[in-house]
Scaffold this active site. Sequence first.
Site, PDB file in Angstrom:
ATOM      1  N   ASN A   1       0.843  -1.198   0.000  1.00 28.10           N
ATOM      2  CA  ASN A   1       0.000   0.000   0.000  1.00 28.10           C
ATOM      3  C   ASN A   1       0.878   1.247   0.000  1.00 28.10           C
ATOM      4  OD1 ASN A   1      -2.533  -1.182   0.027  1.00 28.10           O
ATOM      5  ND2 ASN A   1      -2.563  -1.386   2.247  1.00 28.10           N
ATOM      6  N   HIS A   2       0.327   2.340  -0.481  1.00 32.23           N
ATOM      7  CA  HIS A   2       1.015   3.626  -0.451  1.00 32.23           C
ATOM      8  C   HIS A   2       0.241   4.580   0.460  1.00 32.23           C
ATOM      9  CE1 HIS A   2       3.970   3.181  -3.885  1.00 32.23           C
ATOM     10  NE2 HIS A   2       3.228   2.098  -4.007  1.00 32.23           N
TER      11      HIS A   2
END
Length: 225
Positions: A68-69
């Site tokens: 995830n970012h």
Amino acid sequence: MTDAPTIHPNATVADCDLGVWTEVGDGTVMKDVEMGDYSYITRNCHVVWAAIGKFCSIANDTRINPGNHPTWRATQHHSVYRAEAYGLGDDDHDFFQWRKEHWVTIGHDVWIGHGVTVTAGVTIGDGAVVGAGAVVTRDVAPYTFAGGVLKLGLSSAAFRKSRPKRYKRLRFGTGRATSIRPRCLTFVHWRLTVSFKNTADHCAVSMPTQRPFAATASAIVVGTH
């Protein structure tokens, strides 16, 4: 294959706990993963921070718990949490801890088709089937078929209405599920606690004499893991 995990020379396995008769295919990368007895994962898969049950079948190009970012920040680029690689100071350890807290959990006897993506925090129940190419962002109930893009936050009814060709259905139908699913969920193999011991070249297996669907607590195999 042997009772020891079979890991392809081109696979990368780090900090993993693999049960007996497991197999990891060519080009697959696994990190911080638990995978139960008799499960296998084929080629070019990537799995991180996940618990996989026994007797699971995972096809090529599957991604389980992809990265995830930080979309809530001004920039979501690597440089804001992998700062050391860019000479910008220390890595953001809180961000990585946040990611580690969202494990994927996959039950027993789950079949995951080719090219599936299972996102962070998802639970897939025992006996479920996930169709090829699916993107799973919400939990999948035990003994259901699931396909398409499983959208987070929709109720079952709303999901069927909005995606009529992508809804989930039970493997055994509504009526049969009432009698079959409870027996499947208590299947004797799920109670096996035998795993490959790194300190020995053998493992002792004592199989119960009951028929599989008549398994009781007294049929549990005693072992260490």
